[in-house]
Design a protein around this motif. Sequence first.
Motif, PDB file in Angstrom:
ATOM      1  N   GLN A   1       3.996   2.747  11.556  1.00 56.35           N
ATOM      2  CA  GLN A   1       2.803   1.970  11.844  1.00 56.35           C
ATOM      3  C   GLN A   1       1.643   2.540  11.052  1.00 56.35           C
ATOM      4  O   GLN A   1       1.569   3.749  10.835  1.00 56.35           O
ATOM      5  CB  GLN A   1       2.490   2.023  13.348  1.00 56.35           C
ATOM      6  N   SER A   2       0.759   1.681  10.593  1.00 59.67           N
ATOM      7  CA  SER A   2      -0.366   2.114   9.769  1.00 59.67           C
ATOM      8  C   SER A   2      -1.598   2.350  10.621  1.00 59.67           C
ATOM      9  O   SER A   2      -2.185   1.400  11.144  1.00 59.67           O
ATOM     10  CB  SER A   2      -0.664   1.056   8.696  1.00 59.67           C
ATOM     11  N   LEU A   3      -1.993   3.599  10.749  1.00 57.77           N
ATOM     12  CA  LEU A   3      -3.227   3.903  11.470  1.00 57.77           C
ATOM     13  C   LEU A   3      -4.430   3.318  10.740  1.00 57.77           C
ATOM     14  O   LEU A   3      -5.369   2.845  11.371  1.00 57.77           O
ATOM     15  CB  LEU A   3      -3.392   5.413  11.634  1.00 57.77           C
ATOM     16  N   SER A   4      -4.399   3.350   9.404  1.00 58.71           N
ATOM     17  CA  SER A   4      -5.525   2.822   8.627  1.00 58.71           C
ATOM     18  C   SER A   4      -5.787   1.362   8.965  1.00 58.71           C
ATOM     19  O   SER A   4      -6.926   0.952   9.194  1.00 58.71           O
ATOM     20  CB  SER A   4      -5.238   2.966   7.127  1.00 58.71           C
ATOM     21  N   ILE A   5      -4.722   0.561   8.993  1.00 54.43           N
ATOM     22  CA  ILE A   5      -4.863  -0.862   9.305  1.00 54.43           C
ATOM     23  C   ILE A   5      -5.283  -1.055  10.754  1.00 54.43           C
ATOM     24  O   ILE A   5      -6.216  -1.816  11.062  1.00 54.43           O
ATOM     25  CB  ILE A   5      -3.554  -1.612   9.021  1.00 54.43           C
TER      26      ILE A   5
ATOM     27  N   ALA B   1      -7.292  13.142   3.150  1.00 51.77           N
ATOM     28  CA  ALA B   1      -8.572  12.617   2.684  1.00 51.77           C
ATOM     29  C   ALA B   1      -8.821  11.209   3.185  1.00 51.77           C
ATOM     30  O   ALA B   1      -9.944  10.871   3.582  1.00 51.77           O
ATOM     31  CB  ALA B   1      -8.621  12.647   1.154  1.00 51.77           C
ATOM     32  N   ASN B   2      -7.790  10.373   3.173  1.00 47.30           N
ATOM     33  CA  ASN B   2      -7.990   8.956   3.465  1.00 47.30           C
ATOM     34  C   ASN B   2      -7.772   8.628   4.943  1.00 47.30           C
ATOM     35  O   ASN B   2      -8.723   8.323   5.661  1.00 47.30           O
ATOM     36  CB  ASN B   2      -7.061   8.119   2.592  1.00 47.30           C
TER      37      ASN B   2
ATOM     38  N   ILE C   1      -1.355   8.390  -5.813  1.00 43.79           N
ATOM     39  CA  ILE C   1      -2.401   8.001  -6.762  1.00 43.79           C
ATOM     40  C   ILE C   1      -3.156   6.779  -6.249  1.00 43.79           C
ATOM     41  O   ILE C   1      -4.393   6.707  -6.330  1.00 43.79           O
ATOM     42  CB  ILE C   1      -1.789   7.720  -8.145  1.00 43.79           C
ATOM     43  N   GLU C   2      -2.430   5.806  -5.715  1.00 40.91           N
ATOM     44  CA  GLU C   2      -3.066   4.601  -5.182  1.00 40.91           C
ATOM     45  C   GLU C   2      -4.000   4.943  -4.024  1.00 40.91           C
ATOM     46  O   GLU C   2      -5.121   4.426  -3.942  1.00 40.91           O
ATOM     47  CB  GLU C   2      -1.997   3.608  -4.733  1.00 40.91           C
ATOM     48  N   VAL C   3      -3.555   5.824  -3.131  1.00 46.91           N
ATOM     49  CA  VAL C   3      -4.384   6.203  -1.987  1.00 46.91           C
ATOM     50  C   VAL C   3      -5.599   7.003  -2.448  1.00 46.91           C
ATOM     51  O   VAL C   3      -6.695   6.855  -1.903  1.00 46.91           O
ATOM     52  CB  VAL C   3      -3.555   7.008  -0.961  1.00 46.91           C
ATOM     53  N   GLU C   4      -5.423   7.832  -3.471  1.00 50.51           N
ATOM     54  CA  GLU C   4      -6.551   8.605  -4.002  1.00 50.51           C
ATOM     55  C   GLU C   4      -7.613   7.675  -4.596  1.00 50.51           C
ATOM     56  O   GLU C   4      -8.818   7.886  -4.391  1.00 50.51           O
ATOM     57  CB  GLU C   4      -6.048   9.585  -5.058  1.00 50.51           C
ATOM     58  N   VAL C   5      -7.175   6.664  -5.323  1.00 48.81           N
ATOM     59  CA  VAL C   5      -8.122   5.691  -5.880  1.00 48.81           C
ATOM     60  C   VAL C   5      -8.882   4.982  -4.753  1.00 48.81           C
ATOM     61  O   VAL C   5     -10.103   4.810  -4.814  1.00 48.81           O
ATOM     62  CB  VAL C   5      -7.391   4.666  -6.764  1.00 48.81           C
ATOM     63  N   ALA C   6      -8.151   4.576  -3.711  1.00 53.47           N
ATOM     64  CA  ALA C   6      -8.790   3.927  -2.569  1.00 53.47           C
ATOM     65  C   ALA C   6      -9.803   4.856  -1.906  1.00 53.47           C
ATOM     66  O   ALA C   6     -10.887   4.421  -1.493  1.00 53.47           O
ATOM     67  CB  ALA C   6      -7.734   3.491  -1.553  1.00 53.47           C
TER      68      ALA C   6
ATOM     69  N   VAL D   1     -12.223   3.245   0.729  1.00 52.76           N
ATOM     70  CA  VAL D   1     -11.384   2.233   1.383  1.00 52.76           C
ATOM     71  C   VAL D   1     -10.221   2.904   2.113  1.00 52.76           C
ATOM     72  O   VAL D   1      -9.461   3.663   1.500  1.00 52.76           O
ATOM     73  CB  VAL D   1     -10.822   1.238   0.344  1.00 52.76           C
ATOM     74  N   PRO D   2     -10.048   2.650   3.412  1.00 55.21           N
ATOM     75  CA  PRO D   2      -8.876   3.186   4.118  1.00 55.21           C
ATOM     76  C   PRO D   2      -7.609   2.474   3.658  1.00 55.21           C
ATOM     77  O   PRO D   2      -7.539   1.251   3.679  1.00 55.21           O
ATOM     78  CB  PRO D   2      -9.182   2.884   5.589  1.00 55.21           C
ATOM     79  N   LEU D   3      -6.613   3.246   3.234  1.00 50.94           N
ATOM     80  CA  LEU D   3      -5.356   2.685   2.747  1.00 50.94           C
ATOM     81  C   LEU D   3      -4.210   3.538   3.255  1.00 50.94           C
ATOM     82  O   LEU D   3      -4.246   4.765   3.172  1.00 50.94           O
ATOM     83  CB  LEU D   3      -5.344   2.637   1.216  1.00 50.94           C
TER      84      LEU D   3
END
Length: 312
Positions: A95-99, A179-180, A242-247, A252-254
């Motif tokens: 499950q995504s906590l970010s979402i 970080a995210n 890398i995608e999460v670092e860019v977000a 942006v939470p990802l």
Amino acid sequence: MLPLLFGLMFVLIALVSGNNLSVCTGALIGSRISSKRTGISIAVLGFALGLFLQGAFLKKGVVAILPVSSAPLLIIVLSIAIAVFLLSDKLRVPQSLSINFTSMLLGMSIALHNVVNWYFLALIIAFWVLVPLASIFSMPFIMHYVERATQKGSVWKKVHAIKLLLVVVSFFTAFTLGANTLGFLYEALPSFGISMYKLVVAIAAIIVGGVFLSGGEVRRVGNDIISMRYLNSIMSQAVSAIEVEVATLFGVPLSNTQTFTASLYGIGYGYKTRLMKKKPAYTILFMWIGGALLSFALSFALVSLASISGII
């Protein structure tokens, strides 16, 4: 009320840290490149450093969705987050906590008639949709060129290089999650003038979650979807991180779980002779959407009820 708020934050951060440790160092531990203790230490250190060094980037996302909050409101939303998290863990589906947490904050803001930054919310949703799709469609090409590049050279040198890369990527994955995902949760709670105590509670939660609550949900799903080799694992983790670092840099939470799972499917589609199992993907997608809607509805309903009752 403040001890209760920090106590709920401790529980949620510990649960998230433990649940997500496997996606960071599961391959490292499972391949016996490192011991379980070393793998956990790498993940815990990555979580803590990511939160400490880049967690503040997510403040932008929190303010855009929830510009006004209070301790009673945050107690409600943290309680909902823990309940949803435990329910998804009981169902043994990532499950995504970010979402979910974003949906909860949005439900709270709408219930309180806050002015939401809809442009930033649209940016968040765009990341949620487009980044996993980018992973799925780019991974076959990435793996094609990576495998071609690694065909030459000494086998033993490649083995040592892969082991070293897996250690580095595992740490980087943990760093971006700290970080995210953990940064988003951490920044949602005001420091109430005692920011050092708040940070100590968060770091302690990371250690407790990593040591005592670490599970294998994401690793299990990875095995359900496609049987991976070391190189596959490294590249899927690296692209996801890398995608999460860019977000993170955009505030942006990802979800690491979301990007990692998409990368796994991207790798799987690159092997034409490999039978992909679609059922786990449909289950995960349903839980992500269903979890977001459930989180929003519960937050909106409880905050509205609390407002009408005069509790907040």
